[in-house]
Scaffold this active site. Structure first.
Site, PDB file in Angstrom:
ATOM      1  N   HIS A   1       0.880  -1.194   0.000  1.00  0.00           N
ATOM      2  CA  HIS A   1       0.000   0.000   0.000  1.00  0.00           C
ATOM      3  C   HIS A   1       0.904   1.227   0.000  1.00  0.00           C
ATOM      4  O   HIS A   1       1.522   1.560   1.010  1.00  0.00           O
ATOM      5  CB  HIS A   1      -0.901   0.007   1.248  1.00  0.00           C
ATOM      6  CG  HIS A   1      -1.811   1.213   1.303  1.00  0.00           C
ATOM      7  ND1 HIS A   1      -3.167   1.106   1.539  1.00  0.00           N
ATOM      8  CD2 HIS A   1      -1.575   2.532   1.157  1.00  0.00           C
ATOM      9  CE1 HIS A   1      -3.706   2.311   1.539  1.00  0.00           C
ATOM     10  NE2 HIS A   1      -2.765   3.197   1.309  1.00  0.00           N
TER      11      HIS A   1
ATOM     12  N   HIS B   1       1.551   5.372  -1.715  1.00  0.00           N
ATOM     13  CA  HIS B   1       1.162   6.545  -2.511  1.00  0.00           C
ATOM     14  C   HIS B   1       2.406   7.115  -3.171  1.00  0.00           C
ATOM     15  O   HIS B   1       3.338   7.532  -2.484  1.00  0.00           O
ATOM     16  CB  HIS B   1       0.517   7.612  -1.623  1.00  0.00           C
ATOM     17  CG  HIS B   1      -0.734   7.135  -0.959  1.00  0.00           C
ATOM     18  ND1 HIS B   1      -1.979   7.284  -1.520  1.00  0.00           N
ATOM     19  CD2 HIS B   1      -0.931   6.455   0.199  1.00  0.00           C
ATOM     20  CE1 HIS B   1      -2.889   6.742  -0.731  1.00  0.00           C
ATOM     21  NE2 HIS B   1      -2.287   6.222   0.324  1.00  0.00           N
TER      22      HIS B   1
ATOM     23  N   LYS C   1      -9.377  -0.464  -5.642  1.00  0.00           N
ATOM     24  CA  LYS C   1      -9.378   0.189  -4.342  1.00  0.00           C
ATOM     25  C   LYS C   1     -10.731   0.804  -4.024  1.00  0.00           C
ATOM     26  O   LYS C   1     -11.266   1.584  -4.800  1.00  0.00           O
ATOM     27  CB  LYS C   1      -8.315   1.296  -4.329  1.00  0.00           C
ATOM     28  CG  LYS C   1      -8.276   2.120  -3.075  1.00  0.00           C
ATOM     29  CD  LYS C   1      -7.777   1.329  -1.883  1.00  0.00           C
ATOM     30  CE  LYS C   1      -7.959   2.099  -0.594  1.00  0.00           C
ATOM     31  NZ  LYS C   1      -6.704   2.455   0.063  1.00  0.00           N
TER      32      LYS C   1
ATOM     33  N   HIS D   1     -10.259   0.777   2.093  1.00  0.00           N
ATOM     34  CA  HIS D   1     -10.028   1.771   3.148  1.00  0.00           C
ATOM     35  C   HIS D   1     -11.182   1.620   4.124  1.00  0.00           C
ATOM     36  O   HIS D   1     -12.303   2.045   3.844  1.00  0.00           O
ATOM     37  CB  HIS D   1      -9.979   3.198   2.580  1.00  0.00           C
ATOM     38  CG  HIS D   1      -9.669   4.223   3.640  1.00  0.00           C
ATOM     39  ND1 HIS D   1      -8.472   4.897   3.701  1.00  0.00           N
ATOM     40  CD2 HIS D   1     -10.389   4.646   4.720  1.00  0.00           C
ATOM     41  CE1 HIS D   1      -8.470   5.703   4.757  1.00  0.00           C
ATOM     42  NE2 HIS D   1      -9.633   5.570   5.391  1.00  0.00           N
TER      43      HIS D   1
ATOM     44  N   HIS E   1      -4.205  -0.881   5.978  1.00  0.00           N
ATOM     45  CA  HIS E   1      -3.772  -0.075   7.127  1.00  0.00           C
ATOM     46  C   HIS E   1      -4.677  -0.244   8.346  1.00  0.00           C
ATOM     47  O   HIS E   1      -5.273   0.712   8.820  1.00  0.00           O
ATOM     48  CB  HIS E   1      -3.598   1.406   6.752  1.00  0.00           C
ATOM     49  CG  HIS E   1      -4.666   2.010   5.885  1.00  0.00           C
ATOM     50  ND1 HIS E   1      -6.013   1.900   6.160  1.00  0.00           N
ATOM     51  CD2 HIS E   1      -4.587   2.736   4.748  1.00  0.00           C
ATOM     52  CE1 HIS E   1      -6.691   2.543   5.236  1.00  0.00           C
ATOM     53  NE2 HIS E   1      -5.856   3.044   4.365  1.00  0.00           N
TER      54      HIS E   1
ATOM     55  N   ASP F   1       1.612   2.579   3.501  1.00  0.00           N
ATOM     56  CA  ASP F   1       0.769   3.765   3.359  1.00  0.00           C
ATOM     57  C   ASP F   1       1.624   5.029   3.393  1.00  0.00           C
ATOM     58  O   ASP F   1       1.172   6.075   3.854  1.00  0.00           O
ATOM     59  CB  ASP F   1      -0.331   3.808   4.425  1.00  0.00           C
ATOM     60  CG  ASP F   1      -1.432   4.793   4.078  1.00  0.00           C
ATOM     61  OD1 ASP F   1      -1.473   5.269   2.928  1.00  0.00           O
ATOM     62  OD2 ASP F   1      -2.252   5.093   4.965  1.00  0.00           O
TER      63      ASP F   1
HETATM   64  C1  NCD Z   1      -3.503   9.011   2.229  1.00  0.00           C
HETATM   65  C2  NCD Z   1      -3.082  10.061   1.214  1.00  0.00           C
HETATM   66  O1  NCD Z   1      -2.487  11.066   1.626  1.00  0.00           O
HETATM   67  O2  NCD Z   1      -3.319   9.872   0.030  1.00  0.00           O
HETATM   68  N1  NCD Z   1      -3.495   9.583   3.538  1.00  0.00           N
HETATM   69  C3  NCD Z   1      -3.388   8.923   4.705  1.00  0.00           C
HETATM   70  O3  NCD Z   1      -3.524   9.555   5.764  1.00  0.00           O
HETATM   71  N2  NCD Z   1      -3.127   7.648   4.750  1.00  0.00           N
HETATM   72  C4  NCD Z   1      -4.821   8.457   1.877  1.00  0.00           C
HETATM   73  C5  NCD Z   1      -5.148   7.184   2.595  1.00  0.00           C
HETATM   74  O4  NCD Z   1      -4.556   6.137   2.342  1.00  0.00           O
HETATM   75  O5  NCD Z   1      -6.029   7.211   3.446  1.00  0.00           O
HETATM   76 ZN    ZN Z   2      -3.113   5.131   1.779  1.00  0.00          ZN
END
Ligand code: NCD
Ligand code: ZN
Length: 351
Positions: free
Chosen positions: A19, A21, A105, A142, A180, A253
């Site tokens: 996971h 970003h 997702k 999520h 998460h 995450d």
């Molecule tokens: C994530 C993001 O910034 O894209 N933020 C987070 O707090 N984890 C989005 C997510 O996975 O919830």
């Molecule tokens: Zn995330």
């Protein structure tokens, strides 16, 4: 000064991040090497603006990631589609069966950063979920409700009961990744449920509880969603991760935001941990007396859940006599991003 001889080393299969970003543009360029340095593959989140909804968009994003990868680094992005009420089951089937996309997702609308296009009415995604069960495409979830009257610290537990369990009952055969997880409720659900289910745990949720966010002043760099819970929940996460439970594996995450977006009157959610995640995890597993389970958590259980082979190459973690210093920030073309501060000494690094 040369580093004193390492006290201990630990060699494990190269890990994957289930996971992550990566964003786009200048941010992608800055953060991608931080992940690719240690990880072979990652499930890449689709919550760009606008989100990655179609196979064509996922193909374009995959190409931009590959292009941003520095010479000499190897990394495989595992793409995801953002589930909306308008997702076309045929487009998804094509994306999955061609190997372009690894998972879909689900964001409940409004649950987190860039989730406005998420699902409001779960009946509207029935056909897509049924297609996914048929073709074996996993649903990454999520797991938080967004109902106004549910306390933010209870949103994961309420989601399990009111959304996740009904979806799984209505869609037999659907493989789910609960992402998460932050509560003992989720640990109990994932370890006790029938059928194909796994869960990711972030590095930071193994190291911080809600006091880190709120005691002694508000700490925006510890704010993420799902928000860190009370200490007993963190302890439950540490126990299940350290047990090597086959349903539980790493999803960092890691979610970069520019400092000025975090350090704001309305600071956005997300913790950036790609830089020091493996070192922090070694510290956690050492503290738990479970260094022998780190490989299961970071390198074996995730591939098994996704039906992929584990990586063949290895990384070595080194334990030092003195705490290791990590960069406090990663620079991007548009400003700095703060690296996760575990708030205690970390004696490990990746060789
Ligand atoms: C994530 C993001 O910034 O894209 N933020 C987070 O707090 N984890 C989005 C997510 O996975 O919830
Ligand atoms: Zn995330």
């Amino acid at each position: 000064m040369t580093d004193p001889a390492p006290l201990q080393t630990l060699t494990i299969r190269r890990p994957d991040d289930w996971h992550l970003h990566l964003r786009d543009g200048a941010m992608l360029k800055a953060v991608l090497p931080e992940t690719a340095r240690h990880f072979a593959r990652a499930i890449v989140m689709p919550n760009l603006v606008p989100p990655v909804v179609t196979a064509a968009q996922a193909g374009g994003y995959h190409a931009r990631i590959t292009e941003a990868l520095p010479e000499g680094m190897s990394f495989t992005p595992l793409m995801t589609l953002y589930l909306t009420e308008d997702t076309d089951p045929a487009d998804l089937r094509h994306a999955y069966e061609s190997g372009l996309v690894t998972a879909v997702k689900l964001y409940p609308a409004g649950a987190t950063t860039n989730s406005a296009s998420g699902v409001r009415d779960f009946d509207k995604v029935r056909a897509v979920l049924e297609t996914m069960a048929e073709i074996g495409c996993p649903l990454c979830v999520h797991g938080e409700v967004t109902t106004h009257d549910v306390d933010i610290f209870d949103r994961e537990a309420v989601f399990i009961e009111t959304v996740l369990e009904p979806i799984r009952r209505a869609t037999p055969g659907l493989k789910v990744t609960m992402e998460h997880i932050t509560t003992s409720d989720a640990v109990a659900y994932v370890t006790g449920a029938d059928g194909a289910i796994g869960a990711t745990i972030t590095t930071h949720h193994l190291m911080i509880d809600r006091n880190h966010i709120l005691v002694g002043g508000i700490k925006p760099h510890y704010y993420c969603l799902p928000v860190a819970k009370r200490r007993t929940h963190m302890e439950a996460l540490r126990r299940i991760a350290a047990s090597g439970h086959p349903r539980v594996f790493l999803g960092t995450d890691s979610a970069p935001h520019l400092d000025h977006d975090k350090e704001s009157a309305c600071g956005c959610a997300g913790i950036f941990s790609a830089t020091n995640t493996m070192a922090c995890l070694a510290q956690v597993f050492e503290e738990e007396g479970a260094l022998d389970k780190l490989e299961a958590f970071a390198s074996l259980n995730g591939p098994a859940h996704y039906g992929l082979p584990p990586n063949e190459d290895r990384i070595t973690l080194v334990r030092h006599a003195a705490p290791v210093r990590f960069p406090a920030k990663v620079a991007t073309a548009t400003g700095p991003v703060t690296v996760f501060d575990p708030g205690r000494p970390v004696y490990w690094s990746v060789a």
